[in-house]
Design a protein around this motif. Structure first.
Motif, PDB file in Angstrom:
ATOM      1  N   ASP A 170      -7.157  -1.113 -15.359  1.00 53.33           N
ATOM      2  CA  ASP A 170      -8.355  -1.439 -14.581  1.00 53.33           C
ATOM      3  C   ASP A 170      -8.263  -2.530 -13.926  1.00 53.33           C
ATOM      4  OD1 ASP A 170     -10.130   1.073 -15.032  1.00 53.33           O
ATOM      5  OD2 ASP A 170      -9.530   0.205 -17.335  1.00 53.33           O
ATOM      6  N   GLY A 171      -8.420  -2.582 -12.504  1.00 51.31           N
ATOM      7  CA  GLY A 171      -8.337  -3.642 -11.516  1.00 51.31           C
ATOM      8  C   GLY A 171      -7.010  -4.327 -11.421  1.00 51.31           C
ATOM      9  N   ARG A 172      -5.835  -3.766 -11.972  1.00 50.38           N
ATOM     10  CA  ARG A 172      -4.541  -4.260 -11.683  1.00 50.38           C
ATOM     11  C   ARG A 172      -3.817  -3.558 -10.554  1.00 50.38           C
ATOM     12  NH1 ARG A 172      -1.940  -5.031 -17.099  1.00 50.38           N
ATOM     13  NH2 ARG A 172      -1.368  -7.018 -16.175  1.00 50.38           N
ATOM     14  N   ARG A 173      -2.679  -3.971 -10.168  1.00 46.23           N
ATOM     15  CA  ARG A 173      -1.705  -3.508  -9.220  1.00 46.23           C
ATOM     16  C   ARG A 173      -0.619  -2.326  -9.974  1.00 46.23           C
ATOM     17  NH1 ARG A 173       0.461  -9.204  -7.420  1.00 46.23           N
ATOM     18  NH2 ARG A 173       0.664  -8.944  -9.573  1.00 46.23           N
ATOM     19  N   VAL A 174      -0.770  -1.353  -9.627  1.00 44.67           N
ATOM     20  CA  VAL A 174      -0.056  -0.257 -10.282  1.00 44.67           C
ATOM     21  C   VAL A 174       0.885   0.361  -9.522  1.00 44.67           C
ATOM     22  CG1 VAL A 174      -0.249   1.843 -11.684  1.00 44.67           C
ATOM     23  CG2 VAL A 174      -1.832   0.182 -12.160  1.00 44.67           C
ATOM     24  N   GLY A 175       2.028   0.523  -9.894  1.00 44.82           N
ATOM     25  CA  GLY A 175       2.811   1.555  -8.867  1.00 44.82           C
ATOM     26  C   GLY A 175       3.707   2.601  -9.639  1.00 44.82           C
ATOM     27  N   VAL A 176       3.781   3.896  -8.979  1.00 45.39           N
ATOM     28  CA  VAL A 176       4.365   5.032  -9.495  1.00 45.39           C
ATOM     29  C   VAL A 176       5.669   5.560  -8.888  1.00 45.39           C
ATOM     30  CG1 VAL A 176       3.664   7.266 -10.271  1.00 45.39           C
ATOM     31  CG2 VAL A 176       1.910   5.695 -10.659  1.00 45.39           C
ATOM     32  N   ILE A 177       6.637   5.549  -9.380  1.00 43.32           N
ATOM     33  CA  ILE A 177       7.949   5.872  -8.819  1.00 43.32           C
ATOM     34  C   ILE A 177       7.866   7.588  -9.185  1.00 43.32           C
ATOM     35  CG2 ILE A 177      10.323   6.090  -8.740  1.00 43.32           C
ATOM     36  CD1 ILE A 177      10.072   3.080  -9.440  1.00 43.32           C
ATOM     37  N   GLY A 178       8.055   8.395  -8.092  1.00 43.06           N
ATOM     38  CA  GLY A 178       8.371   9.874  -8.180  1.00 43.06           C
ATOM     39  C   GLY A 178       6.754  10.510  -7.502  1.00 43.06           C
ATOM     40  N   THR A 179       7.277  11.763  -7.198  1.00 42.58           N
ATOM     41  CA  THR A 179       5.929  12.613  -6.673  1.00 42.58           C
ATOM     42  C   THR A 179       6.291  14.029  -7.352  1.00 42.58           C
ATOM     43  OG1 THR A 179       7.440  13.103  -4.904  1.00 42.58           O
ATOM     44  CG2 THR A 179       5.832  11.287  -4.612  1.00 42.58           C
ATOM     45  N   GLY A 180       6.680  14.096  -8.569  1.00 47.85           N
ATOM     46  CA  GLY A 180       6.338  15.514  -8.909  1.00 47.85           C
ATOM     47  C   GLY A 180       5.002  15.444  -9.471  1.00 47.85           C
ATOM     48  N   SER A 181       4.904  16.750 -10.410  1.00 49.26           N
ATOM     49  CA  SER A 181       3.754  17.097 -10.978  1.00 49.26           C
ATOM     50  C   SER A 181       2.942  15.827 -11.567  1.00 49.26           C
ATOM     51  CB  SER A 181       3.780  18.357 -11.799  1.00 49.26           C
ATOM     52  OG  SER A 181       4.234  19.207 -11.415  1.00 49.26           O
ATOM     53  N   SER A 182       3.869  15.249 -12.292  1.00 48.33           N
ATOM     54  CA  SER A 182       2.993  14.218 -13.338  1.00 48.33           C
ATOM     55  C   SER A 182       2.556  13.011 -12.251  1.00 48.33           C
ATOM     56  CB  SER A 182       4.177  13.485 -14.353  1.00 48.33           C
ATOM     57  OG  SER A 182       4.877  14.563 -14.883  1.00 48.33           O
ATOM     58  N   ALA A 183       3.368  12.741 -11.361  1.00 51.61           N
ATOM     59  CA  ALA A 183       2.930  11.382 -10.712  1.00 51.61           C
ATOM     60  C   ALA A 183       1.823  11.878  -9.849  1.00 51.61           C
ATOM     61  CB  ALA A 183       4.154  11.048  -9.619  1.00 51.61           C
ATOM     62  N   ILE A 184       1.728  13.129  -9.294  1.00 51.64           N
ATOM     63  CA  ILE A 184       0.529  13.668  -8.475  1.00 51.64           C
ATOM     64  C   ILE A 184      -0.706  13.455  -9.239  1.00 51.64           C
ATOM     65  CG2 ILE A 184      -0.346  15.461  -7.247  1.00 51.64           C
ATOM     66  CD1 ILE A 184       2.289  13.896  -5.723  1.00 51.64           C
ATOM     67  N   GLN A 185      -0.718  13.938 -10.482  1.00 50.65           N
ATOM     68  CA  GLN A 185      -1.781  14.078 -11.465  1.00 50.65           C
ATOM     69  C   GLN A 185      -2.141  12.510 -11.979  1.00 50.65           C
ATOM     70  OE1 GLN A 185      -0.739  16.500 -14.839  1.00 50.65           O
ATOM     71  NE2 GLN A 185      -1.525  18.387 -13.668  1.00 50.65           N
ATOM     72  N   ILE A 186      -1.083  11.666 -11.897  1.00 49.89           N
ATOM     73  CA  ILE A 186      -1.634  10.215 -12.447  1.00 49.89           C
ATOM     74  C   ILE A 186      -2.118   9.582 -11.247  1.00 49.89           C
ATOM     75  CG2 ILE A 186      -0.614   7.871 -12.555  1.00 49.89           C
ATOM     76  CD1 ILE A 186       1.687   9.704 -14.290  1.00 49.89           C
ATOM     77  N   PHE A 197      -2.766   0.639  -5.722  1.00 53.79           N
ATOM     78  CA  PHE A 197      -2.123   1.681  -6.148  1.00 53.79           C
ATOM     79  C   PHE A 197      -0.958   2.086  -5.046  1.00 53.79           C
ATOM     80  CE2 PHE A 197      -0.797   5.884  -6.971  1.00 53.79           C
ATOM     81  CZ  PHE A 197      -0.817   6.357  -8.223  1.00 53.79           C
ATOM     82  N   CYS A 198       0.167   1.871  -5.526  1.00 53.20           N
ATOM     83  CA  CYS A 198       1.489   2.329  -4.613  1.00 53.20           C
ATOM     84  C   CYS A 198       2.247   3.640  -5.232  1.00 53.20           C
ATOM     85  CB  CYS A 198       2.470   1.108  -4.768  1.00 53.20           C
ATOM     86  SG  CYS A 198       2.027  -0.186  -3.915  1.00 53.20           S
ATOM     87  N   LEU A 199       2.531   4.546  -4.393  1.00 54.41           N
ATOM     88  CA  LEU A 199       3.141   5.685  -4.864  1.00 54.41           C
ATOM     89  C   LEU A 199       4.558   5.703  -4.026  1.00 54.41           C
ATOM     90  CD1 LEU A 199       3.240   8.308  -6.553  1.00 54.41           C
ATOM     91  CD2 LEU A 199       2.409   9.377  -4.506  1.00 54.41           C
TER      92      LEU A 199
END
Ligand code: NAP
Length: 485
Positions: A170-186, A197-199
């Protein structure tokens, strides 16, 4: 002389969805001597391992249920992972499967010696079985992307399937690598919780709009009062998902064209900014990669604190991710939603068949199996959701139920005394594999995209025929394809 029937001892490896099912069905058919080895300390397989925010099944819950354990209480069309995990725990308990499970025991070796399987576990336990059912999962071993500098990151980093719940978000800078089903739900689950949030998208995805309404109390009461309405709902969902499964094996099918149009419409209607829309637009045919089903991904990625990063990642640095345009995307948390090693199946178990033959050697190039279930010279060993099986956007429970019923017919050959050992012939296995590879040319998975469906040759490692054909083939084994001893 009439053949003598035998009491069999069965071992099931894995207590996920398929292992629980196998144990239940073995006992229903009168095989009482069943042990399930589970390396973790809970049942649930993929639903135990994947606990990332937003996790849900993109197969409707009333379809993603065992046919013999329909659940009138599902909360949503696509219920979340916690609810699914609770469902498997409940079914395992209600059917007495939890009494059969040795938790914390990872099978490390299985060798076929003198007509039976000898097994060893990580704790040094030794066991034996007449038959082994491997229910070890498909998407189980995380694939951690080999990105330079990953170890240098000073924030928290973990794979989507190994979520670290100790790390505050909460309130932090989060990056997610990937655009599969998991990343999209996240993405949908996190964007409102975090400061930024960086995708990191390497490849854009086609996304189909899939609303996820809650079942009302009235709905649930009706499902309780009229169990036949749950069965009817499951049947209807199965029919529509079978249609989808049938369409992806024919890249030219009109159903696939309709799905492509729906994805296109979703993109056009829900992404306002033309620049972002183009960056989110895939350059390959819808269905080539596993289709993403989401009620709100486009909404989430357009939030003011969200960024879609399409420049390639150059390296990870202590403060964040550096992309090739020179930008440093500063982060506190980096999630690797980078998928799974999909060719493991039974491995790393050291599996030894007849004459000391090692499965690692047999599968040195890539895993193959007759009808994805069994392997020549590895008798009385059966896999559920094994290599090259049906793994499109539909219920793997339905797949596993069909496979278990097929396997039970083979086991019955042993139990009835018709044979002591059964395995597919090399000829039948080679012929099946050749037909499978040829048939795969017609599928949407071969239309020019990178995906986890493709093997090292670029051939989809999946069932390339219709789901209806899978049902037909699973109805009854062709004993001519098997060698009985
Ligand atoms: P995935 O579909 O394999 O996606 C992995 C993602 O990571 C891809 O976008 C890939 O990019 C990206 N990636 C990998 N290495 C990278 C690198 N070095 N640099 C940048 N990007 C990289 O994995 P997943 O999302 O975990 O899903 C796997 C499967 O699990 C799904 O297809 C589905 O079958 C199942 N699943 C199902 C549900 C469900 O709701 N039923 C939910 C989650 C997962 P490229 O596309 O460019 O390769």
């Amino acid at each position: 002389m009439a053949p003598m029937s035998r009491d069999l001892r069965a071992v099931v490896i894995g207590a996920g969805m398929a292992g629980i099912l196998a144990a239940i069905r073995l006992r229903e058919t009168g095989i009482d001597d069943v042990t399930v080895y589970e390396k973790a300390n809970r049942v649930g397989g993929t639903w135990r391992e994947n606990t990332y925010p937003g996790i849900a099944c993109d197969v409707p819950s009333h379809l993603y249920s065992y046919s013999f354990a329909l659940n009138p209480d599902w909360s949503h069309t696509f219920s979340d992972g916690e609810e699914i995990q609770a469902y498997f725990e409940r079914v395992a308990q209600e059917h007495g499967v939890d009494q059969l499970i040795c938790f914390g025991e990872e099978v490390t070796r299985a060798a076929f010696v003198d007509g039976r399987w000898e097994l060893e576990t990580s704790r040094g336990r030794q066991d034996h079985a007449d038959i082994v059912i491997a229910a070890t999962g498909v998407l189980h071993h995380p694939r951690v992307a080999d990105i330079p500098g990953l170890d240098s990151f000073t924030g928290a980093t973990f794979h989507s399937a190994r979520w670290n719940h100790e790390v505050p978000l909460d309130g932090r800078r989060v990056g997610v690598i990937g655009t599969g089903s998991s990343a999209i739900q996240i993405t949908s689950a996190l964007v409102d919780r975090v400061e930024r949030f960086c995708l990191f998208q390497r490849t854009a995805q086609w996304v189909i709009q899939a609303p996820n309404p809650e079942y009302s109390e009235d709905d649930r009461r009706r499902f309780h009062d009229e169990p036949e309405s749950v069965t009817a709902l499951r049947d209807a969902l199965s029919a529509s998902f079978s249609m989808f499964a049938n369409s992806v094996v024919d890249a030219q099918s009109p159903e696939l064209a309709a799905i492509a149009a729906a994805c296109e419409q979703n993109l056009e209607e829900h992404v306002k900014d033309p620049g972002l829309r183009e960056r989110l637009r895939p350059t390959y045919q819808a269905g080539c990669k596993r289709l993403i089903m989401s009620p709100d991904f486009y909404e989430a990625i357009q939030k003011p604190n969200a960024a879609l990063v399409t420049e390639a990642i150059e390296r990870i640095e202590p403060e964040g991710v550096r992309t090739v345009d020179g930008t440093l995307h500063e982060l506190d948390v980096l999630v690797l939603a980078t998928g799974f090693q999909v060719d493991r199946f039974l491995r790393p178990i050291d599996v030894i068949g007849r004459e000391g033959m090692s499965l690692d050697d047999v599968w040195a190039k890539r895993p193959t199996a007759y009808l994805s279930i069994s392997i020549p010279e590895f008798p009385n060993l059966f896999m559920l959701n094994g290599p090259n099986g049906p793994v499109g956007n539909f219920s793997l429970i339905e797949v596993a139920e069909l496979q278990v019923d097929y396997v039970l017919q083979l086991i019955d050959r042993i139990r009835s005394g018709a044979c002591r050992e059964i395995s597919p012939s090399q000829e039948a296995t080679d012929a099946h594999e050749a037909e499978r590879v040829e048939q795969a040319q017609n599928t949407v998975w071969m239309t020019g995209c990178r995906s986890w469906y493709l093997d090292d040759r670029g051939v989809p490692a999946v069932w390339p025929w219709t789901f209806d054909h899978f049902r037909e083939v699973m109805a009854e084994p062709d004993l001519g394809a098997y060698v009985e001893v």
